[in-house]
Design a protein around this motif. Structure first.
Motif, PDB file in Angstrom:
ATOM      1  N   ILE A  73      40.768  50.821  46.489  1.00 15.61           N
ATOM      2  CA  ILE A  73      40.438  51.822  46.128  1.00 15.61           C
ATOM      3  C   ILE A  73      41.295  53.203  46.384  1.00 15.61           C
ATOM      4  CG2 ILE A  73      38.429  53.979  45.836  1.00 15.61           C
ATOM      5  CD1 ILE A  73      36.653  51.328  45.935  1.00 15.61           C
ATOM      6  N   GLY A  74      41.707  53.911  45.546  1.00 14.12           N
ATOM      7  CA  GLY A  74      42.580  54.951  46.061  1.00 14.12           C
ATOM      8  C   GLY A  74      42.177  56.270  45.558  1.00 14.12           C
ATOM      9  N   PHE A  75      42.866  57.374  46.029  1.00 12.83           N
ATOM     10  CA  PHE A  75      42.404  58.687  45.736  1.00 12.83           C
ATOM     11  C   PHE A  75      42.089  58.947  44.370  1.00 12.83           C
ATOM     12  CE2 PHE A  75      43.151  63.014  44.516  1.00 12.83           C
ATOM     13  CZ  PHE A  75      42.329  63.475  45.231  1.00 12.83           C
ATOM     14  N   SER A  76      42.590  58.315  43.312  1.00 10.73           N
ATOM     15  CA  SER A  76      42.415  58.725  42.120  1.00 10.73           C
ATOM     16  C   SER A  76      41.118  58.404  41.643  1.00 10.73           C
ATOM     17  CB  SER A  76      43.638  58.196  41.113  1.00 10.73           C
ATOM     18  OG  SER A  76      44.873  58.665  41.456  1.00 10.73           O
ATOM     19  N   THR A  77      40.764  57.046  42.022  1.00 11.61           N
ATOM     20  CA  THR A  77      39.516  56.390  41.729  1.00 11.61           C
ATOM     21  C   THR A  77      38.291  57.171  42.317  1.00 11.61           C
ATOM     22  OG1 THR A  77      40.412  54.193  41.491  1.00 11.61           O
ATOM     23  CG2 THR A  77      37.960  54.317  41.925  1.00 11.61           C
ATOM     24  N   ALA A  78      38.502  57.341  43.671  1.00 13.28           N
ATOM     25  CA  ALA A  78      37.494  58.263  44.376  1.00 13.28           C
ATOM     26  C   ALA A  78      37.418  59.610  43.666  1.00 13.28           C
ATOM     27  CB  ALA A  78      37.912  58.555  45.617  1.00 13.28           C
ATOM     28  N   TYR A  92      34.728  60.200  48.606  1.00  9.86           N
ATOM     29  CA  TYR A  92      36.438  59.991  49.114  1.00  9.86           C
ATOM     30  C   TYR A  92      36.472  59.291  50.145  1.00  9.86           C
ATOM     31  CZ  TYR A  92      37.178  64.106  45.866  1.00  9.86           C
ATOM     32  OH  TYR A  92      37.387  64.956  44.804  1.00  9.86           O
ATOM     33  N   HIS A 135      46.161  61.621  50.950  1.00  6.40           N
ATOM     34  CA  HIS A 135      46.736  60.625  49.500  1.00  6.40           C
ATOM     35  C   HIS A 135      48.407  61.206  49.236  1.00  6.40           C
ATOM     36  CE1 HIS A 135      46.974  58.739  45.753  1.00  6.40           C
ATOM     37  NE2 HIS A 135      47.456  59.889  45.027  1.00  6.40           N
ATOM     38  N   ALA A 151      38.374  56.008  49.337  1.00  8.33           N
ATOM     39  CA  ALA A 151      39.604  55.866  49.155  1.00  8.33           C
ATOM     40  C   ALA A 151      40.234  55.847  50.730  1.00  8.33           C
ATOM     41  CB  ALA A 151      40.334  57.351  48.931  1.00  8.33           C
ATOM     42  N   ARG A 152      39.596  56.000  51.889  1.00  6.86           N
ATOM     43  CA  ARG A 152      39.908  56.016  53.088  1.00  6.86           C
ATOM     44  C   ARG A 152      39.691  54.563  53.499  1.00  6.86           C
ATOM     45  NH1 ARG A 152      38.821  61.491  56.276  1.00  6.86           N
ATOM     46  NH2 ARG A 152      38.847  63.068  54.832  1.00  6.86           N
TER      47      ARG A 152
END
Length: 762
Positions: A220-225, A211, A248, A214-215
């Protein structure tokens, strides 16, 4: 390997052809297997999907074996270990279908030397020299300090560049990281960005702290992480996942234009999206507040809200910068003789800029904002005040320049954006030169850009903010114009605010202006009578397909015939959305085919995640991002005047200057016969066609339709479903956003104070 094991010798040796597939299939082991060998040939490799077909030399097998799967660009000669299963292809016979690839790292000097011989520009003698110089540290040198290879006789800069590129693509940690991503069923092109952020720890971090991607990693967003975490078996209710999901949810709120969310709404949204209990979300939220990753404060109306710290900082910076100018002592300008035809409201507006450090001028179409601005500029010149005119977009800046008769720039150009650093040259430590700063189309200002602009001013500046608060708010988070107006209307506020409401005689006969004001009053549209050229019409469409056909005929036949306008470059289609038969994508394709049939064309292959682009000579195109080297900016519209497929070059006439785009530079362009209503803000066009249909339901708001109609100068045609049109007129929640700027500005101006709420938790 034992013939009875799960390895390759568990199957009959030699190729199996299609004719043998049925008979051979029962002999194939179906459990996971491991296959180790040397890559002898790369039969096929797709850079986009990473699908790969290899031929391997494996100990104990007289013939090469076939392996298929997804892998980063492999190299011939590499020692690999594959994890997967055996399979029989109906046409190609027996093959090893791998899910994971490990490229073996040589641990002896002889092994390192063999690997080096596979690099471009390195032959036997050169490989021996390199290993003799660096020994077992050779691969570490290649990874961490590749320029040291220039110490080797015979290696120059060009050869070094080829060696480094080969190492990064085929051998180094980026290649290994890409293999890990493929194993997790994720796009391998994320590898370089992850490696750039985390270096040698990248692979370990992807597996241990997914995660954080994503940060901390752009793209890279939350969905990918979350996909990575779920593939690795992390629990749905883990603290790390819930905290990442909360952040997110805040990011999604910002994408919707909010600087904050009410605490209960944030908890409910996050719990629903994550599939966990609300109590778990509250606990994670309290931890984020304690760590400073979320901030609890009151909104404009006193409601407790949850903010991101970045947006709190932007709002506070903006508020204090405006308050410093408004509260400063400014020399009062004496009024020059004003034209006799100015209304009382216009005279009040000019008087306000003579008395206040900060003035906000708002009003709808036909109310004379441009006339007032010209009088204000004349007043400033009469008092030898320097002028700095700007707007959020290039087209809005051009309109301001034409209306004011004075140079105007985009805010990015005024602040001198530095592409190499991603920052502005002008700011709090290097303010703009003193003068009257005029900001037009201020409804488009988001809180970040507003903070950057006003933060570059000092109490010596005067500021005029001009806009139409009934239009769509900014694409980015914030509701800057409305919040400034709200603070200006507080009793005792030093901000000057004048709203122009009187429609002038020359605009009274305009049915475009009339319908714009009817929309604001919640009244139905009133079309001109059919049969004679008018300004405003409504065409009912039974379906998206019907609307599509109507729009194409209007733009290419009816409007050019009746009004004498250039259908390709003077008729603009405005749509709520990109997708659908009545969206920008389908309409652009159809209109390009009609307007440029038989013209030379150029096709630019889209990069990862990007659509293919096709441009023809004569196409109307729009720039989609700022390019300071080419001096073209997001929203600039031009005409394709030449294409050269041999060099992948497209030349665009950008309303005067000609700009060349080569290769993937052309991906910054998109067809612009049809654009979204949001993208049209700050622009005007001779003729506008607006689509409004049930498929646009989620977007239909009063301010959306109002913004679209007010883009038209001579003609506006609304093509749509009657119920959708009425729905758009009736929905008035389009400008409602959760922000705290009005409160912060009021506090900074000294007119109101609300308590903070650090003691509350989500």
């Amino acid at each position: 390997m034992s013939p009875k094991g799960s390895g390759p010798v568990a199957v009959r040796r030699g190729p199996i052809h299609a004719a043998h597939a049925v008979a051979a299939a029962p002999d194939l082991p179906t459990e996971l297997a491991v296959l180790a060998g040397t890559v002898e040939r790369v039969v096929y490799h797709d850079d986009r999907t990473r699908y790969t077909v290899l031929r391997l030399a494996v100990a104990g097998f007289a013939e090469l074996l076939t392996a298929v799967g997804r892998a980063s660009a492999p190299e011939v000669g590499a020692q690999v270990t594959l994890h997967g299963v055996w399979d029989v292809h109906p046409s190609h016979g027996r093959q090893f279908r791998f899910e994971r690839v490990l490229v073996e790292v040589p641990t002896t000097m002889a092994g390192i030397e063999r690997r080096l011989r596979r690099y471009p520009g390195i032959k036997d003698v050169m490989a021996a020299r390199i290993v003799a110089r660096f020994g077992l540290d050779t691969l570490a040198v290649l990874e961490q300090a590749p320029r040291r290879l220039l110490e080797i006789e015979g290696i120059g800069p060009r050869t070094l560049e080829k060696i480094v590129e080969h190492h990064q693509t085929h051998v180094g940690p980026i290649a290994q990281l890409e293999a890990q991503l493929l194993e997790l069923d994720l796009p391998s092109h994320l590898g370089p960005a992850i490696h750039e952020r985390f270096g040698s720890d990248a692979i370990a971090l992807v597996r241990a702290k997914p995660y954080r991607l994503a940060r901390e990693v752009r793209g890279i967003g939350f969905s990918t992480a979350d996909r990575i975490a779920r593939a690795l078996g992390l629990a749905m209710d883990s603290d790390e996942r819930i905290e990442a999901g909360l952040l997110h949810t805040m990011e999604l709120a910002a994408q919707d234009g909010n600087c904050a969310l009410p605490i209960e709404i944030l908890v409910r949204k996050a719990a629903l999206a994550l599939g966990v209990a609300e109590d778990a979300v509250r606990g994670a939220g309290e931890h984020l507040v304690e760590g400073g990753e979320l901030v609890l404060e009151h909104g404009n109306d006193g409601t407790p809200l949850c903010f991101s710290p970045e947006l709190v900082a932007a709002e506070e910076s903006l508020a204090h910068a405006l308050a410093a100018i408004a509260n400063a002592s400014h020399r009062r300008w004496s009024l020059v003789e004003l034209p006799s035809n100015l209304s009382a409201g216009q005279i009040a507006a000019v008087s306000a800029v003579a008395e206040h450090g900060v003035v906000v001028l708002t009003g709808g179409p036909g109310t004379g904002k441009s006339t007032v601005v010209r009088q204000m500029l004349a007043l400033a010149r009469a008092h030898d005040e320097p002028l700095l005119l700007c707007a959020p977009t290039g087209r809005a800046a051009k309109r301001l320049e034409q209306a004011a008769g004075q140079e105007a720039r985009t805010i990015h150009r005024l602040l001198e954006f530095q592409p190499e650093t991603g920052r502005f040259l002008h700011g709090p430590t290097n303010p703009l030169p003193r003068g009257l700063v005029v900001v037009d189309e201020a409804s488009m200002l988001d809180v970040a850009l507003g903070s950057a602009l006003f933060g570059a001013l000092t109490p010596l500046h005067r500021l005029l903010v001009v806009g139409d608060g009934d239009q769509l708010p900014s694409v980015g988070p914030g509701n800057v114009l409305s919040d400034i107006v709200a603070a200006a209307e507080k009793p005792g506020s030093p901000l000057g605010h004048v709203r122009l409401s009187e429609v002038f005689r020359q605009a009274h006969g305009s049915s475009i202006v009339e319908n714009a004001h009817r929309i604001l009053r919640g009244q139905s549209l009133r079309a001109d009578e059919a049969g004679a050229p008018g300004e405003f019409f409504v065409a009912h469409a039974k379906s998206p397909e019907h609307a599509h056909d109507l729009c194409v005929r209007l733009a290419t036949e009816r409007i050019p015939e009746v009004y004498g306008l250039d259908g390709a470059h003077e008729v603009q289609l405005l749509c709520p959305m990109h997708r659908g038969k009545a969206g920008t994508e389908a309409l652009n394709e159809a209109l390009s085919a009609r307007h440029t049939a038989g013209q030379a064309e150029l096709v630019i292959e889209g990069g990862r995640g990007q659509r293919l682009r096709r441009f023809c000579v004569g196409d109307r195109v729009m720039q989609t991002k700022n390019d300071y080297n080419k001096a073209v900016f997001n929203g600039d519209i031009g005409r394709v005047v030449a294409v050269d497929p041999s060099t992948t070059t497209v030349v665009v006439d950008m309303d005067g200057p000609r700009v060349s785009y080569t290769g993937h530079e052309g991906l910054a362009l998109t067809l612009a016969y049809a654009v979204t209503i949001h993208k049209s803000q700050g622009s005007e066009f001779p003729a506008v066609i607006v689509t409004l249909l049930p498929e646009h339901n989620i977007m239909l708001r009063r301010n959306l339709l109002y913004t679209a109609i007010t883009r038209a100068r001579q003609l506006c045609v609304v093509v749509g479903d009657p119920r959708s049109i009425e729905q758009a007129i009736g929905r008035t929640d389009g400008g409602r956003r959760h922000t705290g700027l009005a409160r912060r500005l009021s506090e900074a101006l000294g007119s109101v104070v609300l308590p903070r709420s650090e003691d509350q938790g989500p």
